[in-house]
Design a protein around this motif. Structure first.
Motif, mmCIF file in Angstrom:
data_model
loop_
_atom_site.group_PDB
_atom_site.id
_atom_site.type_symbol
_atom_site.label_atom_id
_atom_site.label_comp_id
_atom_site.label_asym_id
_atom_site.label_seq_id
_atom_site.Cartn_x
_atom_site.Cartn_y
_atom_site.Cartn_z
ATOM 1 N N ASP A 74 0.808 -1.215 0.000
ATOM 2 C CA ASP A 74 0.000 0.000 0.000
ATOM 3 C C ASP A 74 0.844 1.268 0.000
ATOM 4 O O ASP A 74 0.333 2.356 -0.203
ATOM 5 N N GLU A 75 2.169 1.126 0.206
ATOM 6 C CA GLU A 75 3.022 2.340 0.180
ATOM 7 C C GLU A 75 3.694 2.508 -1.173
ATOM 8 O O GLU A 75 4.455 1.643 -1.614
ATOM 9 N N ASP B 3 2.869 -7.395 0.671
ATOM 10 C CA ASP B 3 2.860 -6.881 2.051
ATOM 11 C C ASP B 3 1.698 -7.555 2.781
ATOM 12 O O ASP B 3 0.603 -7.704 2.230
ATOM 13 N N MET C 162 0.205 -6.542 5.554
ATOM 14 C CA MET C 162 -0.728 -5.641 6.227
ATOM 15 C C MET C 162 -1.075 -4.461 5.342
ATOM 16 O O MET C 162 -0.319 -3.508 5.228
ATOM 17 N N MET C 163 -2.250 -4.570 4.707
ATOM 18 C CA MET C 163 -2.708 -3.467 3.864
ATOM 19 C C MET C 163 -4.131 -3.108 4.269
ATOM 20 O O MET C 163 -4.831 -3.940 4.832
ATOM 21 N N PRO C 164 -4.554 -1.893 3.995
ATOM 22 C CA PRO C 164 -5.942 -1.539 4.306
ATOM 23 C C PRO C 164 -6.882 -2.434 3.506
ATOM 24 O O PRO C 164 -6.547 -2.861 2.413
ATOM 25 N N GLY C 165 -8.054 -2.686 4.084
ATOM 26 C CA GLY C 165 -9.017 -3.527 3.395
ATOM 27 C C GLY C 165 -8.621 -4.989 3.473
ATOM 28 O O GLY C 165 -8.354 -5.495 4.553
ATOM 29 N N ILE C 166 -8.575 -5.622 2.319
ATOM 30 C CA ILE C 166 -8.310 -7.058 2.307
ATOM 31 C C ILE C 166 -6.878 -7.351 2.744
ATOM 32 O O ILE C 166 -5.927 -6.743 2.290
ATOM 33 N N LYS C 167 -6.774 -8.266 3.692
ATOM 34 C CA LYS C 167 -5.470 -8.585 4.285
ATOM 35 C C LYS C 167 -4.738 -9.637 3.446
ATOM 36 O O LYS C 167 -5.329 -10.356 2.638
ATOM 37 N N GLU D 54 -6.001 -13.205 3.132
ATOM 38 C CA GLU D 54 -7.179 -13.378 2.272
ATOM 39 C C GLU D 54 -6.806 -13.442 0.796
ATOM 40 O O GLU D 54 -7.397 -14.198 0.028
ATOM 41 N N HIS E 263 5.753 -1.816 13.002
ATOM 42 C CA HIS E 263 5.260 -1.876 11.630
ATOM 43 C C HIS E 263 5.386 -0.516 10.965
ATOM 44 O O HIS E 263 5.860 -0.389 9.841
ATOM 45 N N ASN F 46 8.388 0.400 7.827
ATOM 46 C CA ASN F 46 8.110 0.877 6.470
ATOM 47 C C ASN F 46 9.074 1.978 6.041
ATOM 48 O O ASN F 46 9.714 1.842 4.993
ATOM 49 N N SER G 221 -6.475 2.050 10.437
ATOM 50 C CA SER G 221 -7.057 1.966 9.086
ATOM 51 C C SER G 221 -6.584 0.697 8.398
ATOM 52 O O SER G 221 -7.316 0.068 7.647
ATOM 53 N N LEU G 222 -5.329 0.305 8.684
ATOM 54 C CA LEU G 222 -4.828 -0.939 8.109
ATOM 55 C C LEU G 222 -5.650 -2.129 8.576
ATOM 56 O O LEU G 222 -5.859 -3.088 7.858
ATOM 57 N N SER G 223 -6.113 -2.045 9.820
ATOM 58 C CA SER G 223 -6.893 -3.180 10.330
ATOM 59 C C SER G 223 -8.386 -2.980 10.093
ATOM 60 O O SER G 223 -9.202 -3.719 10.616
ATOM 61 N N GLY G 224 -8.738 -1.953 9.294
ATOM 62 C CA GLY G 224 -10.136 -1.819 8.875
ATOM 63 C C GLY G 224 -10.967 -0.892 9.720
ATOM 64 O O GLY G 224 -12.167 -0.802 9.544
ATOM 65 N N GLU H 204 -14.292 -4.497 8.982
ATOM 66 C CA GLU H 204 -14.204 -3.062 8.727
ATOM 67 C C GLU H 204 -15.302 -2.366 9.469
ATOM 68 O O GLU H 204 -16.393 -2.912 9.627
#
Lengths: 123, 551
Positions: free
Chosen positions: A9-10, A52, A54-59, A62, B345, B349, B424-427, B466
């Protein structure tokens, strides 16, 4: 030429991997989120997914599960900023372990070694 | 009636004297020698003894000494021939009242006897005075009873004496006695009206009994002690109330108690009653005093204990304060583990970017423009990493416990800044509705930020995939109200009831300390923390904080 999909995501990180792996002779595609990655995996075929966790939304887990459904054999390297992803229940259940995981910050050449290990040079 | 004993070996003297004295109304007894005279004095009471100095056998001088020993109060007049006048004077030193010379002048003798009787009566009066002095010399009960018995023996010439008092059941018991069997003493208990003492106590009448009980109309059926010649049983009365019974018996003394003795006993009895009452009061007083002293002592001890307890409490309070700070810090550190992994984390990055950009620098095929751009990226990523670490350090520092006015919006925003990306990463998306122109709150900012962090973490954990966390601040009376509303799983009532219990947790890696510590912190702020929740409909944590001091 091996095709690699990079999901992170970055943008700065995506850009670094893009530049480096392109210089190493790989054909690189980018995804900026989990859902983007799944869409691209479904639309195209790749030799490898560098992802990665750990991303927003779908991990990450998944994405891997989705990928399994497509039954396309794709080598995977998991990148993570956290500390003990190798003990993640989700990943272990999917058959991934310490050998598939690289912890950020990753030495680019170390990443290259891992890719070469998982993707024998194509004849 | 005055009683006179004449001791002389000359029969004509005896006859003349007894005749003359008898005519003047004296009761006269005679003895022909000292031994016979002594025997009479032992058995009977005399007011005056006329004693010839020169007697066959024991002489008058020796007899005088013995008589004075038997009855110190009897007045002895010595009869002497001129030749033995020196001895007569000597006898005065031994306690004789006076001496008369032979041949006897009856008129002179009578005058002397009258004078001796006057002195004798005076002696009796003085004796009563001495009695009252003796009786009131002590107010301690046991000592007083002993004095009364001794005085009765001496003054009333009784052979045995007992004093009965009332026990707690209103029965008469023998408090002290002289000449009574120990068993009788211990076992005797008389009700009012029972036996002689009981009768006397009931009727408040003194009783004179002569020749045992057989002549008494009241008591003739009672078993009597054969050896008793005469008795006086007198009530001891104080303020018209019988407080005891004084019993006097004569056994050896052949002279029976007289009405005068009864009268004397009454006077003596009233003195004794007064003294006994005093002693009772004193006993009561000393018991009370002892109780007071004991109570006082207890009071002092209690005071000491209270003081010690106070100090202990103070110490405990201090320790509690320390513990609270420590506990809150521990809970914070426990919560920190999670924050640290989040932050790792976050930091890893920028580190990834820095490492990657640096490595690209040395690769062929990277243009100078790209290299320059990468250096810029490295610099800004270093700053990013530094900020993350500083925020983390600032949050993890132990609280100093200093309260001051603070802007709660800024305080919350600081924490949100720390965690928002990870959330936000965890929804979990955070939405703010900060109240405008919100008054300051009076808080210990670091501790309150810990509460905010805790509540936000709980909100995130409630969100399964989410969801939204809504943070709202608004003034509510003398408080600022902060709501942390999540769209998560919610709680049932059972869970809701337990959330403030220490070590209660629904999380896999929870410590169960977060909310109890939050609750403690909020209470220390005189604020309030409560939860509204329904399963499936999310949870709202409502935090009320008092307005700042300058508002």
């Amino acid at each position: 030429m091996s095709k690699i999909l990079i999901a992170d995501d970055e943008k700065t990180i995506r850009d670094i991997f893009l530049k480096f792996l392109t210089l190493q002779g790989y054909e690189v595609s980018l995804a900026e989120s989990g859902s983007d990655a799944i869409a691209k995996l479904n639309a195209d075929s790749f030799d490898m997914l560098i992802m990665d966790l750990m991303m927003p939304g779908i991990k990450g887990a998944e994405i891997l599960r989705e990928m399994r459904k497509n039954k396309k054999p794709v080598a995977v390297i998991i990148l993570t900023g956290s500390v003990d992803a190798e003990n993640s229940k989700d990943l272990n259940e999917l058959g991934y372990d310490a050998g598939d995981i690289l912890y950020k910050p990753v030495d680019l050449f170390e990443l290259l070694e891992a890719i070469k290990r998982k993707l024998p040079p194509k004849a | 009636m005055n009683r006179i004993l004449v001791v002389d070996d000359e029969t004509d003297v005896l006859e003349a004297v007894s005749h003359s004295l008898g005519r003047r109304g004296y009761v006269v007894a005679i003895a022909a020698n000292a031994e016979e005279g002594l025997e009479k004095v032992k058995r009977e009471r005399f007011d005056v003894v006329l004693m010839d100095l020169r007697l066959p056998g024991m002489d008058g001088m020796e007899a005088l000494r013995k008589i004075k020993k038997i009855d110190p109060e009897v007045e002895v007049i010595m009869i002497t021939a001129y030749a033995s006048i020196d001895t007569a004077i000597e006898s005065m030193k031994e306690g004789a009242y006076e001496y008369v010379e032979k041949p006897l002048n009856i008129n002179k003798l009578i005058v002397l006897i009258e004078k001796a009787l006057e002195k004798h009566q005076l002696t009796e009066t003085v004796a009563f005075y001495e009695v009252s002095k003796a009786i009131f010399s002590t107010i301690e009960m046991e000592g007083l009873l002993k004095i009364i018995v001794d005085l009765s023996l001496r003054l009333m010439r009784a052979d045995d004496v007992s004093i009965m008092l009332f026990d707690e059941h209103g029965k008469l018991y023998i408090a002290i006695s002289h000449g009574l069997d120990e068993d009788v003493k211990k076992t005797t208990r008389l009700a009012l009206g029972e036996k002689i003492a009981g009768w006397v106590a009931e009727n408040k009448q003194p009783m004179l009994l002569i020749n045992g009980l057989k002549d008494s109309s009241l008591f003739k059926d009672l078993p009597a002690r054969e050896e008793i010649k005469s008795s006086i049983v007198a009530p001891l009365i104080k303020n018209d109330k019988v407080i005891g019974i004084l019993s006097l018996n004569r056994l050896i003394n052949e002279e029976n108690f007289s009405k005068i003795d009864l009268y004397k006993t009454n006077i003596f009895g009233s003195l004794a009653s007064l003294a006994l009452d005093n002693a009772n009061l004193y006993t009561g007083l000393s018991v009370m005093q002892e109780k007071l002293i004991a109570a006082n002592k207890r009071l002092e001890e209690n005071e000491k204990k209270a003081l010690a307890m106070c100090n202990e409490l103070k110490e405990t309070d201090e320790q509690l304060k320390d513990s609270r700070l420590q506990l809150s810090h521990s809970a914070k550190l426990a919560g920190l583990g999670r924050l640290v992994s989040d932050m790792a984390h976050e930091v890893n990055n920028p580190l990834m970017v820095i490492q990657g950009s640096a490595q690209l620098y040395f690769l062929d095929g990277v243009s100078d423009t790209e290299k320059r751009k990468n250096i810029d990226i490295i610099i800004s990523e270093c700053q990013r990493a530094k900020e993350i670490i500083q925020r983390l350090l600032k949050f993890s520092r132990p609280s100093k416990g200093v309260f001051k006015d603070a802007d709660i919006n800024a305080s919350i925003e600081y924490i949100i800044g720390l965690i928002e990306h990870q959330f936000s990463l965890s929804g979990a998306r955070i939405v703010r509705y900060y109240g405008e122109n919100l008054p300051h709150v009076y808080i210990e900012e670091q501790q309150m930020q810990e509460v905010v962090m805790n509540l936000l973490n709980n909100a995130r954990d409630a969100i399964e995939k989410e969801g939204v966390i809504t943070v709202r601040t608004i003034r509510e009376g003398t408080f600022v109200r902060v709501d942390f509303k999540d769209s998560g799983c919610g709680m049932d009532k059972d869970t809701l009831d337990k959330i403030f219990e220490p070590f209660f947790t629904t999380k896999e890696k929870g410590t169960g300390l977060g909310l109890p510590v939050c609750c403690g912190i909020v209470k220390a702020h005189n604020g309030e923390l409560r939860f509204e929740s329904q399963p499936g409909k999310g949870t709202t944590a409502v935090l009320l904080l008092p307005l700042g001091r300058k508002e």
